[in-house]
Design a protein around this motif. Structure first.
Motif, mmCIF file in Angstrom:
data_model
loop_
_atom_site.group_PDB
_atom_site.id
_atom_site.type_symbol
_atom_site.label_atom_id
_atom_site.label_comp_id
_atom_site.label_asym_id
_atom_site.label_seq_id
_atom_site.Cartn_x
_atom_site.Cartn_y
_atom_site.Cartn_z
ATOM 1 N N GLN A 209 0.844 -1.186 0.000
ATOM 2 C CA GLN A 209 0.000 0.000 0.000
ATOM 3 C C GLN A 209 0.881 1.238 0.000
ATOM 4 N N ALA A 210 0.820 1.958 -1.107
ATOM 5 C CA ALA A 210 1.543 3.223 -1.216
ATOM 6 C C ALA A 210 0.727 4.326 -0.555
ATOM 7 N N PRO A 211 1.370 5.400 -0.128
ATOM 8 C CA PRO A 211 0.643 6.500 0.522
ATOM 9 C C PRO A 211 -0.492 7.029 -0.355
ATOM 10 N N GLY A 212 -1.682 7.091 0.218
ATOM 11 C CA GLY A 212 -2.818 7.636 -0.500
ATOM 12 C C GLY A 212 -3.428 6.707 -1.529
ATOM 13 N N LYS A 213 -2.971 5.457 -1.558
ATOM 14 C CA LYS A 213 -3.486 4.513 -2.545
ATOM 15 C C LYS A 213 -4.066 3.282 -1.858
ATOM 16 N N GLU A 214 -4.807 2.504 -2.628
ATOM 17 C CA GLU A 214 -5.354 1.267 -2.109
ATOM 18 C C GLU A 214 -4.263 0.197 -2.023
ATOM 19 N N ARG A 215 -4.547 -0.793 -1.205
ATOM 20 C CA ARG A 215 -3.609 -1.899 -1.081
ATOM 21 C C ARG A 215 -3.720 -2.807 -2.304
ATOM 22 N N ASP A 216 -2.567 -3.185 -2.868
ATOM 23 C CA ASP A 216 -2.530 -3.983 -4.092
ATOM 24 C C ASP A 216 -1.799 -5.291 -3.859
ATOM 25 N N PHE A 217 -2.215 -6.287 -4.591
ATOM 26 C CA PHE A 217 -1.540 -7.578 -4.589
ATOM 27 C C PHE A 217 -0.166 -7.454 -5.236
ATOM 28 N N VAL A 218 0.839 -8.103 -4.618
ATOM 29 C CA VAL A 218 2.187 -8.129 -5.184
ATOM 30 C C VAL A 218 2.516 -9.520 -5.709
ATOM 31 N N GLY A 219 2.387 -10.516 -4.855
ATOM 32 C CA GLY A 219 2.709 -11.878 -5.243
ATOM 33 C C GLY A 219 2.275 -12.854 -4.174
ATOM 34 N N ALA A 220 2.261 -14.129 -4.523
ATOM 35 C CA ALA A 220 1.866 -15.161 -3.580
ATOM 36 C C ALA A 220 2.577 -16.456 -3.906
ATOM 37 N N ILE A 221 2.684 -17.299 -2.898
ATOM 38 C CA ILE A 221 3.292 -18.609 -3.086
ATOM 39 C C ILE A 221 2.434 -19.658 -2.402
ATOM 40 N N LYS A 222 2.181 -20.729 -3.104
ATOM 41 C CA LYS A 222 1.507 -21.883 -2.503
ATOM 42 C C LYS A 222 2.599 -22.730 -1.880
ATOM 43 N N ILE A 223 2.579 -22.842 -0.582
ATOM 44 C CA ILE A 223 3.707 -23.396 0.146
ATOM 45 C C ILE A 223 3.984 -24.841 -0.262
ATOM 46 N N ASN A 224 2.981 -25.675 -0.333
ATOM 47 C CA ASN A 224 3.220 -27.097 -0.596
ATOM 48 C C ASN A 224 3.780 -27.331 -1.994
ATOM 49 N N ALA A 225 3.176 -26.701 -2.982
ATOM 50 C CA ALA A 225 3.580 -26.938 -4.364
ATOM 51 C C ALA A 225 4.705 -26.019 -4.806
ATOM 52 N N GLY A 226 4.850 -24.893 -4.134
ATOM 53 C CA GLY A 226 5.882 -23.939 -4.531
ATOM 54 C C GLY A 226 5.489 -23.047 -5.687
ATOM 55 N N TYR A 227 4.243 -23.132 -6.137
ATOM 56 C CA TYR A 227 3.807 -22.278 -7.252
ATOM 57 C C TYR A 227 3.806 -20.824 -6.793
ATOM 58 N N THR A 228 4.212 -19.935 -7.688
ATOM 59 C CA THR A 228 4.221 -18.512 -7.373
ATOM 60 C C THR A 228 3.402 -17.729 -8.389
ATOM 61 N N TYR A 229 2.895 -16.608 -7.948
ATOM 62 C CA TYR A 229 2.057 -15.734 -8.754
ATOM 63 C C TYR A 229 2.475 -14.304 -8.455
ATOM 64 N N PHE A 230 2.503 -13.463 -9.503
ATOM 65 C CA PHE A 230 2.935 -12.074 -9.319
ATOM 66 C C PHE A 230 2.076 -11.140 -10.135
ATOM 67 N N ARG A 231 1.971 -9.899 -9.638
ATOM 68 C CA ARG A 231 1.366 -8.869 -10.463
ATOM 69 C C ARG A 231 2.321 -8.588 -11.613
ATOM 70 N N GLU A 232 1.753 -8.100 -12.687
ATOM 71 C CA GLU A 232 2.516 -7.941 -13.921
ATOM 72 C C GLU A 232 3.721 -7.027 -13.739
ATOM 73 N N SER A 233 3.575 -5.961 -12.987
ATOM 74 C CA SER A 233 4.633 -4.957 -12.902
ATOM 75 C C SER A 233 5.876 -5.422 -12.130
#
Length: 125
Positions: free
Chosen positions: A38-62
């Motif tokens: 969450q940047a100042p004055g902005k909404e909170r945005d997704f950055v990335g995530a990891i599924k612990i068991n499988a190790g799969y990762t996901y990221f925002r495009e930027s």
């Protein structure tokens, strides 16, 4: 379940920083662990995530190609490695975790039951 985020600080553009998210009261086994910012004055945005068991990762495009996620099961810790940081990466970074997060809900705040406090990342130009 408590999450502790750390590792934020001041870094120059183009530099690197590693954030940590440590869980207490549970292990991360079976969880999806995500980072939001969450940047100042902005909404909170997704950055990335990891599924612990499988190790799969996901990221925002930027952040694709610049940020990576990893986990250390022995330390019950998830790491967000931030490389080639940019001024627009400046934000408070929060980690979040939950079990049974379906793929389509991964970028959604409401999918996560547990949240850590933010750790501030400031990127200077």
């Amino acid at each position: 379940v408590q999450l502790q985020a750390s590792g934020g600080g001041l870094v120059q553009a183009g530099g690197s920083l590693r954030l940590s998210c440590v869980a207490s009261g549970t292990t991360f086994a079976g969880y999806t662990v995500a980072w939001f910012r969450q940047a100042p004055g902005k909404e909170r945005d997704f950055v990335g995530a990891i599924k612990i068991n499988a190790g799969y990762t996901y990221f925002r495009e930027s952040v694709k190609g610049r940020f990576t996620l990893s986990r250390d099961n022995a330390k019950n810790t998830v790491y967000l490695q931030m490389n080639s940081v940019r001024p627009e990466d400046t934000a408070a970074y929060h980690c979040a975790a939950s079990r049974s997060v379906i793929q389509s809900n991964i970028p959604t705040e409401a999918a996560y039951a547990y949240w850590g406090q933010g750790t501030l990342v400031t990127v200077s130009s």
